[in-house]
Design a protein around this motif. Sequence first.
Motif, PDB file in Angstrom:
ATOM      1  N   ILE A 155      -0.329  15.437  31.198  1.00 21.35           N
ATOM      2  CA  ILE A 155       0.672  16.283  31.854  1.00 21.35           C
ATOM      3  C   ILE A 155       0.550  17.720  31.353  1.00 21.35           C
ATOM      4  O   ILE A 155       0.640  18.674  32.131  1.00 21.35           O
ATOM      5  CB  ILE A 155       2.096  15.728  31.642  1.00 21.35           C
ATOM      6  CG1 ILE A 155       2.246  14.393  32.378  1.00 21.35           C
ATOM      7  CG2 ILE A 155       3.147  16.721  32.125  1.00 21.35           C
ATOM      8  CD1 ILE A 155       3.529  13.656  32.087  1.00 21.35           C
ATOM      9  N   GLU A 156       0.296  17.876  30.061  1.00 22.68           N
ATOM     10  CA  GLU A 156       0.100  19.226  29.497  1.00 22.68           C
ATOM     11  C   GLU A 156      -1.069  19.917  30.191  1.00 22.68           C
ATOM     12  O   GLU A 156      -0.964  21.063  30.618  1.00 22.68           O
ATOM     13  CB  GLU A 156      -0.141  19.128  27.985  1.00 22.68           C
ATOM     14  CG  GLU A 156      -0.325  20.470  27.306  1.00 22.68           C
ATOM     15  CD  GLU A 156      -1.737  20.705  26.819  1.00 22.68           C
ATOM     16  OE1 GLU A 156      -2.104  21.896  26.667  1.00 22.68           O
ATOM     17  OE2 GLU A 156      -2.485  19.745  26.598  1.00 22.68           O
ATOM     18  N   SER A 157      -2.194  19.220  30.340  1.00 17.53           N
ATOM     19  CA  SER A 157      -3.360  19.796  31.026  1.00 17.53           C
ATOM     20  C   SER A 157      -3.024  20.135  32.476  1.00 17.53           C
ATOM     21  O   SER A 157      -3.411  21.185  32.987  1.00 17.53           O
ATOM     22  CB  SER A 157      -4.535  18.810  30.995  1.00 17.53           C
ATOM     23  OG  SER A 157      -4.960  18.591  29.687  1.00 17.53           O
ATOM     24  N   PHE A 158      -2.305  19.243  33.132  1.00 15.21           N
ATOM     25  CA  PHE A 158      -1.898  19.426  34.527  1.00 15.21           C
ATOM     26  C   PHE A 158      -1.039  20.683  34.690  1.00 15.21           C
ATOM     27  O   PHE A 158      -1.269  21.506  35.582  1.00 15.21           O
ATOM     28  CB  PHE A 158      -1.151  18.162  34.980  1.00 15.21           C
ATOM     29  CG  PHE A 158      -0.444  18.275  36.299  1.00 15.21           C
ATOM     30  CD1 PHE A 158      -1.155  18.380  37.488  1.00 15.21           C
ATOM     31  CD2 PHE A 158       0.943  18.246  36.360  1.00 15.21           C
ATOM     32  CE1 PHE A 158      -0.493  18.458  38.710  1.00 15.21           C
ATOM     33  CE2 PHE A 158       1.610  18.335  37.573  1.00 15.21           C
ATOM     34  CZ  PHE A 158       0.887  18.437  38.753  1.00 15.21           C
ATOM     35  N   LEU A 159      -0.052  20.857  33.802  1.00 15.77           N
ATOM     36  CA  LEU A 159       0.846  22.013  33.902  1.00 15.77           C
ATOM     37  C   LEU A 159       0.092  23.322  33.645  1.00 15.77           C
ATOM     38  O   LEU A 159       0.316  24.326  34.335  1.00 15.77           O
ATOM     39  CB  LEU A 159       2.024  21.856  32.949  1.00 15.77           C
ATOM     40  CG  LEU A 159       2.989  20.706  33.265  1.00 15.77           C
ATOM     41  CD1 LEU A 159       4.084  20.617  32.206  1.00 15.77           C
ATOM     42  CD2 LEU A 159       3.585  20.836  34.659  1.00 15.77           C
ATOM     43  N   PHE A 160      -0.817  23.322  32.669  1.00 18.97           N
ATOM     44  CA  PHE A 160      -1.609  24.538  32.424  1.00 18.97           C
ATOM     45  C   PHE A 160      -2.549  24.818  33.591  1.00 18.97           C
ATOM     46  O   PHE A 160      -2.787  25.979  33.930  1.00 18.97           O
ATOM     47  CB  PHE A 160      -2.391  24.434  31.115  1.00 18.97           C
ATOM     48  CG  PHE A 160      -1.663  25.018  29.945  1.00 18.97           C
ATOM     49  CD1 PHE A 160      -1.341  26.366  29.895  1.00 18.97           C
ATOM     50  CD2 PHE A 160      -1.278  24.223  28.882  1.00 18.97           C
ATOM     51  CE1 PHE A 160      -0.652  26.915  28.827  1.00 18.97           C
ATOM     52  CE2 PHE A 160      -0.594  24.759  27.799  1.00 18.97           C
ATOM     53  CZ  PHE A 160      -0.282  26.105  27.778  1.00 18.97           C
ATOM     54  N   LEU A 161      -3.084  23.780  34.192  1.00 19.02           N
ATOM     55  CA  LEU A 161      -3.944  23.958  35.359  1.00 19.02           C
ATOM     56  C   LEU A 161      -3.181  24.661  36.482  1.00 19.02           C
ATOM     57  O   LEU A 161      -3.682  25.606  37.098  1.00 19.02           O
ATOM     58  CB  LEU A 161      -4.465  22.597  35.832  1.00 19.02           C
ATOM     59  CG  LEU A 161      -5.389  22.601  37.046  1.00 19.02           C
ATOM     60  CD1 LEU A 161      -6.697  23.307  36.726  1.00 19.02           C
ATOM     61  CD2 LEU A 161      -5.658  21.165  37.481  1.00 19.02           C
ATOM     62  N   ILE A 162      -1.955  24.233  36.710  1.00 17.89           N
ATOM     63  CA  ILE A 162      -1.117  24.863  37.738  1.00 17.89           C
ATOM     64  C   ILE A 162      -0.817  26.316  37.351  1.00 17.89           C
ATOM     65  O   ILE A 162      -0.951  27.224  38.173  1.00 17.89           O
ATOM     66  CB  ILE A 162       0.183  24.070  37.935  1.00 17.89           C
ATOM     67  CG1 ILE A 162      -0.132  22.709  38.554  1.00 17.89           C
ATOM     68  CG2 ILE A 162       1.173  24.843  38.804  1.00 17.89           C
ATOM     69  CD1 ILE A 162       1.004  21.725  38.478  1.00 17.89           C
TER      70      ILE A 162
END
Length: 196
Positions: A155-162
């Motif tokens: 989720i951390e990677s996902f949020l930074f990707l966004i």
Amino acid sequence: MIKSEPTSRQKQAMMTKKKIFTVAVSLMQKHGFEETSIEQICKKAKVSVGSFYNYFGSKHDVLLMVYESADQYFKNVVEPELTQLESGEQILRFFSHYAQYNTQNGLDFVKHLYGNSDNKLFLDDSRYMHRLLRTLLQTAQNKNRLTDAMPFEEIESFLFLIARGIVNDWCLHDGSYDLEQKMLRYFQVILPIVIQ
């Protein structure tokens, strides 16, 4: 072990490095990364080119220090503010600060950071900024407030990707909109999926 106070020579060296860094960032924000030369930086900072190379191997090393400064900002300014908030609000404020920090760095400077395909520092999840977000997400998970659709690390990677995508879009649109407003708007849509 007791740390000794820096000598006057060490203090002078730290001040010189900080001065070069501040001038370099200011010029890069104003003129862009490629258009700013080491000679211009040295002239404005009133130091020799040799002094520049004493502290930085290249202009790219100045960028490394930008990331270190961002991590210090998130440690000293953002984290203390977030401790008073609930999980969803913590993440919104985190990315609000992320947008503010990019805006403060200036469009041309951020364009270089985001447009340089050799720049892998965004992916370094050992940086403080990443660790802080993971801690927030893990705490939300421990309180059963985080979706179980993905592990909190993903989720951390996902949020930074966004977030990086939004900043990149802002760069592509030449800063034609308020980055923080767009960041908050999109994260308000995404967060109900992540935080329960």
